[in-house]
Design an enzyme around this catalytic site. Structure first.
Site, PDB file in Angstrom:
ATOM      1  N   TYR A   1       0.843  -1.211   0.000  1.00 39.48           N
ATOM      2  CA  TYR A   1       0.000   0.000   0.000  1.00 39.48           C
ATOM      3  C   TYR A   1       0.878   1.260   0.000  1.00 39.48           C
ATOM      4  O   TYR A   1       0.724   2.139  -0.856  1.00 39.48           O
ATOM      5  CB  TYR A   1      -0.926  -0.026   1.221  1.00 39.48           C
ATOM      6  CG  TYR A   1      -1.680   1.259   1.439  1.00 39.48           C
ATOM      7  CD1 TYR A   1      -2.589   1.728   0.490  1.00 39.48           C
ATOM      8  CD2 TYR A   1      -1.483   2.023   2.592  1.00 39.48           C
ATOM      9  CE1 TYR A   1      -3.273   2.918   0.682  1.00 39.48           C
ATOM     10  CE2 TYR A   1      -2.170   3.209   2.787  1.00 39.48           C
ATOM     11  CZ  TYR A   1      -3.059   3.655   1.829  1.00 39.48           C
ATOM     12  OH  TYR A   1      -3.723   4.837   2.024  1.00 39.48           O
TER      13      TYR A   1
HETATM   14  O1  LIG Z   1      -8.742  -4.824  14.075  1.00 41.87           O
HETATM   15  C1  LIG Z   1      -7.699  -4.158  14.190  1.00 41.87           C
HETATM   16  C2  LIG Z   1      -7.313  -3.188  13.222  1.00 41.87           C
HETATM   17  C3  LIG Z   1      -6.123  -2.509  13.399  1.00 41.87           C
HETATM   18  N1  LIG Z   1      -5.354  -2.748  14.487  1.00 41.87           N
HETATM   19  C4  LIG Z   1      -4.106  -2.003  14.690  1.00 41.87           C
HETATM   20  O2  LIG Z   1      -4.406  -0.623  14.736  1.00 41.87           O
HETATM   21  C5  LIG Z   1      -3.316   0.124  14.170  1.00 41.87           C
HETATM   22  C6  LIG Z   1      -3.863   0.997  13.057  1.00 41.87           C
HETATM   23  O3  LIG Z   1      -4.274   0.148  12.008  1.00 41.87           O
HETATM   24  P1  LIG Z   1      -5.326   0.637  10.892  1.00 41.87           P
HETATM   25  O4  LIG Z   1      -5.607  -0.549  10.029  1.00 41.87           O
HETATM   26  O5  LIG Z   1      -6.489   1.286  11.545  1.00 41.87           O
HETATM   27  O6  LIG Z   1      -4.531   1.763  10.112  1.00 41.87           O
HETATM   28  P2  LIG Z   1      -3.059   1.717   9.443  1.00 41.87           P
HETATM   29  O7  LIG Z   1      -2.151   2.492  10.339  1.00 41.87           O
HETATM   30  O8  LIG Z   1      -2.636   0.354   9.093  1.00 41.87           O
HETATM   31  O9  LIG Z   1      -3.275   2.477   8.070  1.00 41.87           O
HETATM   32  C7  LIG Z   1      -4.220   3.494   7.975  1.00 41.87           C
HETATM   33  O10 LIG Z   1      -3.605   4.735   8.113  1.00 41.87           O
HETATM   34  C8  LIG Z   1      -2.913   5.287   7.038  1.00 41.87           C
HETATM   35  C9  LIG Z   1      -3.842   5.319   5.873  1.00 41.87           C
HETATM   36  O11 LIG Z   1      -3.254   5.903   4.757  1.00 41.87           O
HETATM   37  C10 LIG Z   1      -4.322   3.934   5.568  1.00 41.87           C
HETATM   38  O12 LIG Z   1      -5.197   3.980   4.478  1.00 41.87           O
HETATM   39  C11 LIG Z   1      -5.030   3.364   6.714  1.00 41.87           C
HETATM   40  O13 LIG Z   1      -5.413   2.037   6.467  1.00 41.87           O
HETATM   41  C12 LIG Z   1      -2.312  -0.914  13.693  1.00 41.87           C
HETATM   42  O14 LIG Z   1      -1.374  -1.092  14.688  1.00 41.87           O
HETATM   43  C13 LIG Z   1      -3.130  -2.185  13.553  1.00 41.87           C
HETATM   44  O15 LIG Z   1      -2.404  -3.373  13.719  1.00 41.87           O
HETATM   45  C14 LIG Z   1      -5.740  -3.671  15.435  1.00 41.87           C
HETATM   46  O16 LIG Z   1      -5.038  -3.897  16.424  1.00 41.87           O
HETATM   47  N2  LIG Z   1      -6.885  -4.350  15.261  1.00 41.87           N
END
Ligand SMILES: O=c1ccn([C@@H]2O[C@H](COP(=O)(O)OP(=O)(O)O[C@H]3OC[C@@H](O)[C@H](O)[C@H]3O)[C@@H](O)[C@H]2O)c(=O)[nH]1
Length: 423
Positions: free
Chosen positions: A226
């Site tokens: 991504y």
């Molecule tokens: O069910 C979940 C989802 C996410 N998480 C954690 O929460 C944190 C944030 O994860 P998210 O999936 O919400 O977001 P991400 O940081 O991966 O990316 C996000 O932010 C940047 C944007 O540009 C991306 O499009 C967006 O997906 C990560 O540490 C992830 O592992 C969980 O612990 N459980």
């Protein structure tokens, strides 16, 4: 007529039957005029329905019909919003329309919601304000036709798949959807003389920087497809704009949360993609009992409490950054900006804020790390503060989540229904 009803989101709440309305789409046209009377022979009903359809058709500009948008009207900025049926794109379209821009949304509805478009159409029914075109940006022929028929002043390119976890499993989907489709947009802009681009990039392009907070000159070393696809798109945009009179703004979003404070729009991700879903959606699903509990993915990161640190930015602030970018975009200039609050919060802190916002004691399970995740990212937003006079206003995590929760509670089936539940 092509029945595209399979593209509607499945019911979020399995206990409720899916509202299975066929999508009123014919080829690339968007119009509600194609509904047929259910009972043949009932002439009176047919006449009434036809009259209603003609009225609706008059209100809904269709791709193939004479475009009310084809003329360039001085003083009115016409913005192409790709991905305008999606979470961020729809909020941006709402803000642009409120600020009297003319908006054309192009969306293939693969991740976005027709329901969001319907809300926008209800809010801005005047002819010539909002046009929706159902189209895929991967189709260069169609994209060129769209540009040929419309006099766009600027493009806000939101349309993109955006799940870090999914990108590690389906990298080609990400390179196609993000990198290739950006090329299609740029080629169409070049061919049709559209010179202003506001591009949705991401903090994921930085990967796992050594130093926090992240500034715009922090080296970009993305660690998941991504982030890599977005970085490639950024590079292409920069090369393309070099030596030209293009006005380019690249906005690197941090983690977007919240929803329209007036409750008109929200975030309604595809239920079938729940496993890849972002933390906010997972928290709400757990609070609603749609999933048994929230899975915290990784507790052994080198952070204060072992969970990942992110910078959560409210969607209302984010769209404000877009409008300011559009306003400040200048020919032959490129602006690159981090859009974040400057504050890092751990996943555990996020979960606590979510519990308070929902009032639900969410069950939390601690799991292994998710592939593609980086331990800590938060922004230094001083450049955008200084140059665009923008700063995040809604920096209270719980407040953003409370606003989003109100919408979630009243939209158990996303945009398909508005069934209010008392929790
Ligand atoms: O069910 C979940 C989802 C996410 N998480 C954690 O929460 C944190 C944030 O994860 P998210 O999936 O919400 O977001 P991400 O940081 O991966 O990316 C996000 O932010 C940047 C944007 O540009 C991306 O499009 C967006 O997906 C990560 O540490 C992830 O592992 C969980 O612990 N459980």
């Amino acid at each position: 007529m092509k029945d595209l009803s399979h593209m509607l989101p499945a019911s979020r709440n399995r206990s409720q039957p899916r509202a299975n309305r066929p999508l009123p789409l014919s080829g690339m046209d968007y119009s509600e005029s194609h509904r047929k009377p259910q009972v043949l022979g009932k002439l009176v009903i047919a006449v009434i329905i036809t009259a209603v359809c003609i009225l609706i058709l008059k209100q809904s500009p269709s791709f193939s019909g004479p475009s009310k948008f084809s003329r360039h009207e001085p003083g009115v900025t016409h913005v192409l919003v790709t991905g305008g049926a999606g979470y961020i794109g729809s909020h941006a379209a709402l803000r642009l329309l409120k600020d009297n821009y003319r908006v054309t949304i192009v969306d293939n509805l693969s991740r976005g919601n027709l329901g969001a478009i319907r809300i926008l159409q209800q809010l801005f029914p005047e002819p010539g304000r909002l046009q929706f075109i159902y189209a895929d940006l991967g189709d260069a022929v169609v994209v060129n036709k769209i540009f040929a028929k419309n006099a766009f002043d600027a493009v806000m390119h939101f349309a993109a798949v955006a799940y870090v976890g999914e990108s590690t499993l389906e990298p080609l989907r990400y390179y196609h959807n993000i990198t290739s489709n950006t090329l299609v947009i740029l080629e169409a802009m070049a061919a049709h003389g559209v010179k202003t681009l506001i591009y949705s990039s991401t903090c994921a392009t930085y990967g796992e920087p050594e130093k926090m907070p992240i500034t715009e000159v922090t080296p970009q070393h993305p660690i998941n497809p991504y982030g890599k696809a977005k970085k490639m798109a950024e590079d292409i945009i920069l090369d393309f704009s070099k030596g030209s009179d293009m006005a380019v703004m690249i906005l690197r979003y941090f983690n977007v949360i919240g929803s329209d404070p007036e409750g008109r729009l929200g975030e309604a991700p595809r239920p079938e993609l729940r496993e890849h879903g972002r933390i906010s959606g997972a928290c709400f699903d757990a609070a609603l009992g749609i999933i048994p509990g929230l899975k915290v993915k990784g507790t052994d990161y080198p952070t204060s409490d072992g969970t990942c640190i992110r910078d959560y930015i409210d969607v209302t602030d984010l769209v404000d950054a877009h409008v300011k970018s559009l306003d400040k975009a200048r020919p032959s200039k490129v602006g690159i900006y981090n859009v974040g609050t400057g504050k890092g919060r751990s996943v555990k802190e996020f979960v606590e804020a979510c519990k308070k916002a929902t009032g639900v004691s969410i069950r939390v399970d601690y799991l292994e790390r998710r592939p593609g995740d980086y331990a800590e990212v938060y922004s230094d937003p001083s450049k955008i503060n200084r140059e665009l006079n923008w700063s995040a206003r809604r920096t209270d995590l719980q407040e953003s989540l409370s606003i989003a929760w109100r919408w979630q509670k009243s939209h158990l089936n996303g945009y398909e229904s508005a069934s209010v539940v008392a929790l």
